[in-house]
Design an enzyme around this catalytic site. Sequence first.
Site, PDB file in Angstrom:
ATOM      1  CG  HIS A  45      -0.397   0.177   2.535  1.00  0.00           C
ATOM      2  ND1 HIS A  45      -0.225   1.416   3.100  1.00  0.00           N
ATOM      3  CD2 HIS A  45       0.025  -0.712   3.459  1.00  0.00           C
ATOM      4  CE1 HIS A  45       0.273   1.289   4.320  1.00  0.00           C
ATOM      5  NE2 HIS A  45       0.449  -0.002   4.555  1.00  0.00           N
ATOM      6  CG  ASP A  57       2.546   1.270   8.117  1.00  0.00           C
ATOM      7  OD1 ASP A  57       2.182   0.775   7.035  1.00  0.00           O
ATOM      8  OD2 ASP A  57       1.808   1.328   9.127  1.00  0.00           O
ATOM      9  CD  GLU A  91      -3.217  -1.049   4.739  1.00  0.00           C
ATOM     10  OE1 GLU A  91      -3.151  -2.106   5.376  1.00  0.00           O
ATOM     11  OE2 GLU A  91      -2.893   0.061   5.210  1.00  0.00           O
ATOM     12  CD  GLU A  92      -2.206   2.654   7.285  1.00  0.00           C
ATOM     13  OE1 GLU A  92      -2.993   2.151   8.108  1.00  0.00           O
ATOM     14  OE2 GLU A  92      -0.987   2.397   7.277  1.00  0.00           O
ATOM     15  CG  ASP A 120       2.026  -3.137   5.664  1.00  0.00           C
ATOM     16  OD1 ASP A 120       2.724  -2.125   5.848  1.00  0.00           O
ATOM     17  OD2 ASP A 120       0.798  -3.156   5.863  1.00  0.00           O
TER      18      ASP A 120
END
Length: 207
Positions: A45, A57, A91-92, A120
């Site tokens: 992502h 991240d 994605e988050e 990830d």
Amino acid sequence: MKAKLDAAGYTTTLQSFSTSAGTSYNVIAEWPHGDANHVVMAGSHLDSVSAGPGINDNGSGSAGVLETALAYAASAQTPRNRLRFGFWGAEELGLLGSKYYVNNLPAAERDKIELYLNFDMIASPNPGYFVYDDNPAGNGARDDLVSYFTTTTLATYSNVDRTTSYVQKTLNVLAYKGKTVTVRFLGQEDSSLQTSFVIDDVALTTS
């Protein structure tokens, strides 16, 4: 990113979709070689959260997947299967980008995807090494991946204070029946103890 993948020879698609935070995007890159009926995917992502280190991240995962795609393109290899890389937006916010991609993929195209690997946070300074899946259909691929990267030491021998004659050793590899394995013999000499190894007349009996 799309420009880099285009220049490397990938067929790339930019998908846009709406979220509560505005418009987000997926980038899909496919290598135009290999069996299109058997697709192997890798993805990561693109977004992050303000409360976390975005460089890890998930800048690390996206950079890792992008570099893998570019390196493969430069390798001049011909894949057996079709290779596809997905870079997901939002994605988050609840896996929105990847869900959008899957939900808009015809069922026949979804069925062609044999394997998807997601990356990830691969640059953690204190990592834990795990391979996981949330669908029993992926157990075989998970086990193959773990087996590929896992080394099992069958036995360790030392010839310190031993005679110079040959010693026959037998190892049981029955636990690996039905699997493809690589057997390696590693010898390490210690000059301070005046040791040396000679590995000779090796045979592997299978049944």
